[in-house]
Design a protein around this motif. Structure first.
Motif, PDB file in Angstrom:
ATOM      1  N   SER A 286       6.858   1.355   5.531  1.00 20.17           N
ATOM      2  CA  SER A 286       6.902   2.233   7.121  1.00 20.17           C
ATOM      3  C   SER A 286       8.122   1.717   7.928  1.00 20.17           C
ATOM      4  O   SER A 286       8.322   2.046   8.836  1.00 20.17           O
ATOM      5  CB  SER A 286       5.470   1.627   6.967  1.00 20.17           C
ATOM      6  OG  SER A 286       5.256   0.229   7.740  1.00 20.17           O
ATOM      7  N   SER A 287       8.500   0.021   7.951  1.00 17.61           N
ATOM      8  CA  SER A 287       9.522  -0.383   8.760  1.00 17.61           C
ATOM      9  C   SER A 287      10.371   0.117   8.726  1.00 17.61           C
ATOM     10  O   SER A 287      11.410   0.951   9.756  1.00 17.61           O
ATOM     11  CB  SER A 287       9.196  -2.094   8.453  1.00 17.61           C
ATOM     12  OG  SER A 287      10.204  -1.669   7.560  1.00 17.61           O
TER      13      SER A 287
ATOM     14  N   LYS B 240      10.898   3.771   7.245  1.00 18.90           N
ATOM     15  CA  LYS B 240      10.753   5.240   7.935  1.00 18.90           C
ATOM     16  C   LYS B 240      10.642   4.955   9.345  1.00 18.90           C
ATOM     17  O   LYS B 240      11.582   6.115   9.886  1.00 18.90           O
ATOM     18  CB  LYS B 240       9.568   5.067   7.532  1.00 18.90           C
ATOM     19  CG  LYS B 240       8.897   6.165   7.680  1.00 18.90           C
ATOM     20  CD  LYS B 240       9.464   7.431   7.209  1.00 18.90           C
ATOM     21  CE  LYS B 240       8.895   9.013   7.665  1.00 18.90           C
ATOM     22  NZ  LYS B 240       9.847   9.752   8.390  1.00 18.90           N
ATOM     23  N   LYS B 241      10.329   4.020  10.331  1.00 27.80           N
ATOM     24  CA  LYS B 241      10.133   3.859  12.076  1.00 27.80           C
ATOM     25  C   LYS B 241      11.875   4.332  11.917  1.00 27.80           C
ATOM     26  O   LYS B 241      12.203   4.430  13.080  1.00 27.80           O
ATOM     27  CB  LYS B 241       9.889   2.410  11.968  1.00 27.80           C
ATOM     28  CG  LYS B 241       8.602   2.847  12.155  1.00 27.80           C
ATOM     29  CD  LYS B 241       7.745   1.376  12.721  1.00 27.80           C
ATOM     30  CE  LYS B 241       7.984   0.573  14.273  1.00 27.80           C
ATOM     31  NZ  LYS B 241       7.716  -0.397  14.538  1.00 27.80           N
TER      32      LYS B 241
ATOM     33  N   THR C  86       2.033  -0.830   1.061  1.00 34.91           N
ATOM     34  CA  THR C  86       3.181   0.075   1.679  1.00 34.91           C
ATOM     35  C   THR C  86       3.395  -0.650   3.201  1.00 34.91           C
ATOM     36  O   THR C  86       3.952  -0.291   3.912  1.00 34.91           O
ATOM     37  CB  THR C  86       2.184   1.180   2.052  1.00 34.91           C
ATOM     38  OG1 THR C  86       1.176   1.466   2.589  1.00 34.91           O
ATOM     39  CG2 THR C  86       2.719   2.745   0.173  1.00 34.91           C
TER      40      THR C  86
ATOM     41  N   GLU D 122       1.435  -2.255   8.339  1.00 30.80           N
ATOM     42  CA  GLU D 122       1.556  -0.452  10.016  1.00 30.80           C
ATOM     43  C   GLU D 122       1.398   0.778   9.134  1.00 30.80           C
ATOM     44  O   GLU D 122       2.368   1.342   8.023  1.00 30.80           O
ATOM     45  CB  GLU D 122       2.716  -0.927  10.408  1.00 30.80           C
ATOM     46  CG  GLU D 122       2.885   0.127  12.080  1.00 30.80           C
ATOM     47  CD  GLU D 122       4.421   0.437  11.915  1.00 30.80           C
ATOM     48  OE1 GLU D 122       5.334   0.777  12.657  1.00 30.80           O
ATOM     49  OE2 GLU D 122       4.420  -1.121  12.636  1.00 30.80           O
TER      50      GLU D 122
ATOM     51  N   LEU E 265       0.836   4.630   7.009  1.00 29.31           N
ATOM     52  CA  LEU E 265       2.001   5.535   7.354  1.00 29.31           C
ATOM     53  C   LEU E 265       1.656   6.627   8.124  1.00 29.31           C
ATOM     54  O   LEU E 265      -0.102   7.063   7.635  1.00 29.31           O
ATOM     55  CB  LEU E 265       2.199   5.693   6.134  1.00 29.31           C
ATOM     56  CG  LEU E 265       3.498   5.069   4.934  1.00 29.31           C
ATOM     57  CD1 LEU E 265       3.374   5.334   3.780  1.00 29.31           C
ATOM     58  CD2 LEU E 265       4.394   5.083   5.687  1.00 29.31           C
TER      59      LEU E 265
ATOM     60  N   HIS F  10       2.045  11.101   9.689  1.00 30.63           N
ATOM     61  CA  HIS F  10       2.987  11.787   9.148  1.00 30.63           C
ATOM     62  C   HIS F  10       2.520  13.106   9.236  1.00 30.63           C
ATOM     63  O   HIS F  10       1.455  13.580   8.998  1.00 30.63           O
ATOM     64  CB  HIS F  10       4.683  11.985   7.696  1.00 30.63           C
ATOM     65  CG  HIS F  10       3.660  11.585   6.810  1.00 30.63           C
ATOM     66  ND1 HIS F  10       3.336  12.288   5.446  1.00 30.63           N
ATOM     67  CD2 HIS F  10       3.142  10.652   6.161  1.00 30.63           C
ATOM     68  CE1 HIS F  10       3.350  11.691   4.302  1.00 30.63           C
ATOM     69  NE2 HIS F  10       2.977  10.664   3.950  1.00 30.63           N
TER      70      HIS F  10
ATOM     71  N   ARG G 294      -2.383   3.629   3.915  1.00 32.27           N
ATOM     72  CA  ARG G 294      -1.568   2.593   2.790  1.00 32.27           C
ATOM     73  C   ARG G 294      -2.296   2.799   1.610  1.00 32.27           C
ATOM     74  O   ARG G 294      -3.613   3.247   1.700  1.00 32.27           O
ATOM     75  CB  ARG G 294      -2.614   1.340   4.248  1.00 32.27           C
ATOM     76  CG  ARG G 294      -1.841   0.093   3.446  1.00 32.27           C
ATOM     77  CD  ARG G 294      -2.661  -1.022   4.567  1.00 32.27           C
ATOM     78  NE  ARG G 294      -1.746  -2.166   3.845  1.00 32.27           N
ATOM     79  CZ  ARG G 294      -2.106  -3.486   4.330  1.00 32.27           C
ATOM     80  NH1 ARG G 294      -2.672  -3.500   5.218  1.00 32.27           N
ATOM     81  NH2 ARG G 294      -2.014  -4.487   4.730  1.00 32.27           N
TER      82      ARG G 294
ATOM     83  N   HIS H  48       5.667   8.487  14.968  1.00 34.88           N
ATOM     84  CA  HIS H  48       4.470   7.472  13.931  1.00 34.88           C
ATOM     85  C   HIS H  48       4.385   6.642  15.344  1.00 34.88           C
ATOM     86  O   HIS H  48       4.681   6.569  15.728  1.00 34.88           O
ATOM     87  CB  HIS H  48       5.668   6.466  12.498  1.00 34.88           C
ATOM     88  CG  HIS H  48       6.339   7.601  12.293  1.00 34.88           C
ATOM     89  ND1 HIS H  48       5.631   6.993  11.428  1.00 34.88           N
ATOM     90  CD2 HIS H  48       6.698   8.445  12.270  1.00 34.88           C
ATOM     91  CE1 HIS H  48       6.078   8.139  10.135  1.00 34.88           C
ATOM     92  NE2 HIS H  48       6.854   8.883  10.539  1.00 34.88           N
TER      93      HIS H  48
END
Length: 193
Positions: free
Chosen positions: A48-49, A51-52, A117, A120, A122, A124, A163, A191
């Motif tokens: 998740s981080s 991805k951010k 995951t 935070e 996910l 999308h 998650r 996000h």
């Protein structure tokens, strides 16, 4: 993650876009030290981080791990030809990462005990579904939490916060698909923590 250098790749992409660590951190909503530590490979980011951060560039996860070049339309893929897009703990192997105009993502997922995951959740665009091949996974979607085991399946709107967490002592294996391939390909969606 084998031989893949996450830190170096992130640094190359950041510099190519002429962004400072501070600017990228600000856009991604993470601390400056986070970017610095990832680039030094001192810390392995959660899915998740990462991805951010990639959304802030924007670069898709599959582009990040596969490199920019697109291949011919390949039909068959050997196990070793799948592109690893996981975070070094959990393994997500994407089928046809470099395929041009791919309209879905098919992922062979492996979650060792304790893999997660990330707190935070996910979020999308699109839909995703999968079947648990072996082991047990705790899946949170929106406000619902379920424990799924081999043979169980799921299908949900990916805009719902979600998650995946393996709280058991055994590896969990899932084969999943999502469409459009936004999680592994778009960088544009927003996000919210």
């Amino acid at each position: 993650m084998g031989g893949f250098d996450v830190g170096e790749r992130l640094k190359q992409l950041r510099l190519a876009r002429q962004l400072s660590q501070r600017e990228l951190a600000k856009r991604a909503g993470v601390t400056n030290s986070t970017i610095s530590l990832i680039e030094q490979n001192s810390v392995s980011p959660s899915v998740s981080s990462l991805k951010k951060i990639l959304d802030a560039l924007p670069v898709s996860i599959s582009e990040f791990f596969a490199g920019e070049e697109l291949s011919q339309e390949q039909v068959f893929y050997r196990a070793e030809e799948l592109t690893e897009i996981g975070d070094g703990t959990l393994s997500w192997k994407l089928v046809g990462a470099r395929r041009p105009n791919r309209s879905m993502s098919i992922i062979h997922e492996r979650y060792p005990p304790g893999a997660d995951t990330g707190e935070e959740m996910l979020e999308h665009e699109g839909e995703e579904g999968g079947v648990i091949i072996s082991g047990t996974i705790e899946l949170t979607v929106g406000g619902e939490v379920q424990l799924l085991t081999a043979g169980d399946a799921y299908y949900f709107d990916s805009r719902l916060p979600h998650r995946f967490r393996n709280k058991s002592d055994n590896e969990c294996v899932i084969v999943s698909a999502n469409n459009p391939p936004s999680f592994s390909d778009g960088g544009t969606e927003q996000h919210h923590a």
